[in-house]
Design a protein around this motif. Structure first.
Motif, PDB file in Angstrom:
ATOM      1  N   ASN A   1      31.025  86.634 112.470  1.00  0.00           N
ATOM      2  CA  ASN A   1      32.376  86.137 112.695  1.00  0.00           C
ATOM      3  C   ASN A   1      33.071  86.970 113.778  1.00  0.00           C
ATOM      4  OD1 ASN A   1      33.169  88.525 111.489  1.00  0.00           O
ATOM      5  ND2 ASN A   1      33.849  87.582 109.577  1.00  0.00           N
ATOM      6  N   ARG A   2      34.354  86.717 113.998  1.00  0.00           N
ATOM      7  CA  ARG A   2      35.077  87.402 115.082  1.00  0.00           C
ATOM      8  C   ARG A   2      35.183  88.908 114.862  1.00  0.00           C
ATOM      9  NH1 ARG A   2      40.050  83.152 116.246  1.00  0.00           N
ATOM     10  NH2 ARG A   2      38.766  81.502 117.126  1.00  0.00           N
ATOM     11  N   SER A   3      35.107  89.302 113.582  1.00  0.00           N
ATOM     12  CA  SER A   3      35.202  90.738 113.262  1.00  0.00           C
ATOM     13  C   SER A   3      33.856  91.436 113.353  1.00  0.00           C
ATOM     14  CB  SER A   3      35.763  90.918 111.850  1.00  0.00           C
ATOM     15  OG  SER A   3      36.959  90.213 111.700  1.00  0.00           O
ATOM     16  N   GLY A   4      32.793  90.653 113.638  1.00  0.00           N
ATOM     17  CA  GLY A   4      31.467  91.243 113.751  1.00  0.00           C
ATOM     18  C   GLY A   4      30.701  91.287 112.447  1.00  0.00           C
ATOM     19  N   LYS A   5      31.285  90.716 111.385  1.00  0.00           N
ATOM     20  CA  LYS A   5      30.593  90.696 110.092  1.00  0.00           C
ATOM     21  C   LYS A   5      29.601  89.532 110.059  1.00  0.00           C
ATOM     22  CE  LYS A   5      34.221  92.825 107.271  1.00  0.00           C
ATOM     23  NZ  LYS A   5      35.159  92.609 106.149  1.00  0.00           N
ATOM     24  N   SER A   6      28.439  89.783 109.449  1.00  0.00           N
ATOM     25  CA  SER A   6      27.430  88.717 109.377  1.00  0.00           C
ATOM     26  C   SER A   6      27.882  87.631 108.405  1.00  0.00           C
ATOM     27  CB  SER A   6      26.079  89.287 108.950  1.00  0.00           C
ATOM     28  OG  SER A   6      26.189  89.891 107.683  1.00  0.00           O
ATOM     29  N   ILE A   7      27.672  86.377 108.789  1.00  0.00           N
ATOM     30  CA  ILE A   7      28.052  85.236 107.947  1.00  0.00           C
ATOM     31  C   ILE A   7      26.928  84.209 107.899  1.00  0.00           C
ATOM     32  CG2 ILE A   7      30.571  85.403 108.267  1.00  0.00           C
ATOM     33  CD1 ILE A   7      30.268  83.160 110.415  1.00  0.00           C
ATOM     34  N   LYS A   8      26.977  83.385 106.843  1.00  0.00           N
ATOM     35  CA  LYS A   8      26.043  82.271 106.722  1.00  0.00           C
ATOM     36  C   LYS A   8      26.846  81.035 106.351  1.00  0.00           C
ATOM     37  CE  LYS A   8      22.001  80.615 104.155  1.00  0.00           C
ATOM     38  NZ  LYS A   8      21.080  80.871 103.035  1.00  0.00           N
ATOM     39  N   ILE A   9      26.706  79.989 107.142  1.00  0.00           N
ATOM     40  CA  ILE A   9      27.406  78.729 106.883  1.00  0.00           C
ATOM     41  C   ILE A   9      26.357  77.651 106.641  1.00  0.00           C
ATOM     42  CG2 ILE A   9      29.003  76.991 107.795  1.00  0.00           C
ATOM     43  CD1 ILE A   9      30.109  79.252 109.641  1.00  0.00           C
ATOM     44  N   SER A  10      26.468  76.964 105.515  1.00  0.00           N
ATOM     45  CA  SER A  10      25.502  75.915 105.173  1.00  0.00           C
ATOM     46  C   SER A  10      26.202  74.565 105.042  1.00  0.00           C
ATOM     47  CB  SER A  10      24.817  76.245 103.842  1.00  0.00           C
ATOM     48  OG  SER A  10      24.160  77.482 103.913  1.00  0.00           O
ATOM     49  N   ILE A  11      25.482  73.518 105.394  1.00  0.00           N
ATOM     50  CA  ILE A  11      26.029  72.168 105.161  1.00  0.00           C
ATOM     51  C   ILE A  11      26.034  71.922 103.649  1.00  0.00           C
ATOM     52  CG2 ILE A  11      25.114  71.286 107.342  1.00  0.00           C
ATOM     53  CD1 ILE A  11      23.118  69.631 105.492  1.00  0.00           C
ATOM     54  N   PRO A  12      26.840  70.989 103.154  1.00  0.00           N
ATOM     55  CA  PRO A  12      26.742  70.647 101.733  1.00  0.00           C
ATOM     56  C   PRO A  12      25.409  69.943 101.473  1.00  0.00           C
ATOM     57  CG  PRO A  12      28.320  69.210 102.842  1.00  0.00           C
ATOM     58  CD  PRO A  12      27.897  70.246 103.835  1.00  0.00           C
ATOM     59  N   PRO A  13      24.754  70.195 100.342  1.00  0.00           N
ATOM     60  CA  PRO A  13      23.517  69.463 100.035  1.00  0.00           C
ATOM     61  C   PRO A  13      23.795  67.961 100.086  1.00  0.00           C
ATOM     62  CG  PRO A  13      23.872  71.234  98.465  1.00  0.00           C
ATOM     63  CD  PRO A  13      25.126  71.129  99.268  1.00  0.00           C
ATOM     64  N   THR A  14      23.053  67.254 100.918  1.00  0.00           N
ATOM     65  CA  THR A  14      23.357  65.845 101.187  1.00  0.00           C
ATOM     66  C   THR A  14      22.118  64.973 101.003  1.00  0.00           C
ATOM     67  OG1 THR A  14      25.026  66.545 102.798  1.00  0.00           O
ATOM     68  CG2 THR A  14      24.303  64.256 102.909  1.00  0.00           C
ATOM     69  N   LEU A  15      22.307  63.858 100.324  1.00  0.00           N
ATOM     70  CA  LEU A  15      21.228  62.879 100.156  1.00  0.00           C
ATOM     71  C   LEU A  15      21.763  61.503 100.532  1.00  0.00           C
ATOM     72  CD1 LEU A  15      18.472  61.828  99.109  1.00  0.00           C
ATOM     73  CD2 LEU A  15      19.507  61.703  96.841  1.00  0.00           C
ATOM     74  N   LEU A  16      21.207  60.939 101.585  1.00  0.00           N
ATOM     75  CA  LEU A  16      21.538  59.564 101.961  1.00  0.00           C
ATOM     76  C   LEU A  16      20.467  58.649 101.375  1.00  0.00           C
ATOM     77  CD1 LEU A  16      23.094  57.435 103.767  1.00  0.00           C
ATOM     78  CD2 LEU A  16      21.338  57.887 105.473  1.00  0.00           C
TER      79      LEU A  16
END
Length: 367
Positions: free
Chosen positions: A168-183
Motif C-alpha cells: 500500500n502507500r505506506s509500504g506495508k504488504s497487502i493482499k487483495i482478493s476477488i470475492p469467490p465467484t461462480l457463474l
C-alpha cells in the motif's frame, strides 16, 4: 472461516418509493442496455427473445434463438451469479446460482427436462485454507443441485488465484482478493414457439407470486443500500422449487400465463418495477396480501425459486387447480395507468413509471 459482521447503519425515514429508486439505480440492478447494444445479437437473424424486452426495453433474464427455420423448437439461454453471498454461505451461493439460471429458462418457456448448465469458477487462492473450504462448499452444492434438478454440467472452466499481492502507500504488504465467484450458464430447448413467454402484463391481468417469501435479506442489495437487522441468507429448497417449476410449465403450455419474470436480485419490488417499465402499464400491489413478514421483507427479500406472473381474470380457477399443491400469493393487478400503486391498510404509495424508468436507466458511474 470466521467472518466479521459488518454493521450497516439502517437508513431511516425513507419512503418505499425512494427505496425502489435507490435499488433500481444501483450498479447490480441498473439496466445493462449499454452492454447489450455493443454486440450484434441479430447475426444470422435467429434471435426471437432479445436482451432488451418490452416497449420500455428492460434487460431480460433470458434470451431465445431459433436456429432452424423449419422447426418449431428454439434454444433459450440464461445465467446467474451471486458473489455477494459467497463470504456468508458459499454453498447457498452456488445453489442460488444454479436455481436462478435454471428458473430463468423455465420462466422463458423451456422444457424442464431439456436443460443443461455450465460452470465458470472465478476464485481466489486455494492455498488459503479458508478459500479452499469455500471452494469445496460451492463444488458440493454444484453436485447436489445439478442432481436435484437433473441438469448435467456439459462444460465449464475455472480461473484460480485471482489475488493481488503488493504494497500500500505506506509500504506495508497487502493482499487483495476477488470475492469467490461462480457463474452458472444455462441452455435449454423450448419445444414450441408458443411456449415462449413475455415480461409485459396487460390491463386487467391478475398478478401472482409463485413460491413463498421469507425474511432472507442477508447480503441482499436492500441490506447493502438501506440496511436490515435480524435476517437470514437465502436457502434453496429444490423439492419445493421443482413443484413450482413443474406447475408453471404445465400452466404455460395451457397458455394460462400471460406474462412472467423471475424474482431474484433486489426481490419482488424490482421484478414489479421491471414489469411496469417493460410494459408501460401501471400496476396495483396490495401489501396486505402478505401478513407473515414485513413490507420490506416482502418486497426486497431475495428468497430464491420465486416467479412473478400475470394471468387473465377468466383463467383464475384453472390456475388454482394446477397450483393446488404449491405455494402462491395473489398480490394485485395490472391497471394500465402510468403509475405503480402500493396499498398498505389505508395508506397508498404511488410512483410514476417514467420516474422508475429514469432510475433504472441511469448510467453506472465511470462507464
Amino acid at each position: 472461516p470466521k467472518k466479521k459482521k459488518k454493521i450497516k447503519k439502517i437508513i431511516k425515514n425513507i419512503s418505499l418509493i425512494e427505496k425502489l429508486h435507490k435499488l433500481l439505480s444501483s450498479p447490480n440492478i441498473v439496466s445493462k442496455e449499454f452492454v447489450a447494444t455493443q454486440y450484434d445479437h441479430e447475426v444470422q437473424a435467429t434471435s426471437i427473445i432479445k436482451p432488451l424486452q418490452g416497449e420500455g426495453r428492460v434487460f431480460g433474464n433470458a434470451t431465445a434463438i431459433k436456429p432452424l427455420f423449419n422447426d418449431e423448437k428454439s434454444i433459450a439461454l440464461s445465467q446467474a451469479a451471486y458473489p455477494q453471498y459467497a463470504e456468508t454461505n458459499p454453498y447457498q451461493m452456488a445453489a442460488s446460482s444454479i436455481d436462478t439460471a435454471f428458473k430463468n429458462l423455465i420462466v422463458s418457456g423451456a422444457n424442464l427436462k431439456k436443460i443443461a448448465i455450465l460452470d465458470n469458477f472465478c476464485w481466489c487462492s486455494s492455498d488459503d485454507p479458508e478459500r479452499l473450504y469455500q471452494l469445496k462448499e460451492a463444488a458440493k452444492a454444484c453436485y447436489d443441485y445439478s442432481v436435484a434438478y437433473k441438469t448435467p454440467f456439459i462444460s465449464g472452466k475455472d480461473s484460480m488465484f485471482n489475488d493481488f499481492k503488493g504494497f500500500n502507500r505506506s509500504g506495508k504488504s497487502i493482499k487483495i482478493s476477488i470475492p469467490p465467484t461462480l457463474l452458472i450458464s444455462s441452455i435449454g430447448i423450448v419445444d414450441k414457439i408458443s411456449h415462449l413467454t413475455k415480461i409485459t402484463p396487460e390491463k386487467g391481468d391478475i398478478l401472482i407470486v409463485l413460491g413463498n417469501t421469507y425474511n432472507e435479506l442477508e447480503d441482499s442489495v436492500y441490506k447493502k443500500i438501506i440496511g436490515s437487522e435480524k435476517t437470514k441468507s437465502p436457502n434453496v429448497d429444490a423439492k419445493l422449487a421443482l413443484k413450482t417449476y413443474k406447475n408453471f410449465e404445465k400452466a404455460n403450455k395451457l397458455q394460462l400465463i400471460n406474462s412472467a419474470i423471475g424474482i431474484d436480485i433486489g426481490g419482488l419490488g424490482i421484478a414489479i418495477s421491471k414489469m411496469a417499465i417493460a410494459s408501460k402499464q401501471g400496476l396495483f400491489i396490495d401489501l396486505k396480501s402478505q401478513k407473515k413478514i414485513s413490507i420490506n421483507e416482502f418486497l426486497f427479500s431475495e428468497t430464491q425459486s420465486r416467479i412473478l406472473v400475470s394471468i387473465k381474470k377468466n383463467n383464475v380457477s384453472k390456475f388454482k387447480k394446477i397450483f393446488n399443491n404449491s405455494n402462491y400469493t395473489f398480490i394485485g393487478k395490472c391497471t394500465g395507468s402510468n403509475t405503480i400503486e402500493f396499498k398498505n391498510e389505508k395508506k397508498i404509495m404511488i410512483g410514476k413509471i417514467s420516474d422508475f424508468e429514469k432510475s433504472y436507466k441511469q448510467r453506472i458511474k465511470g462507464l
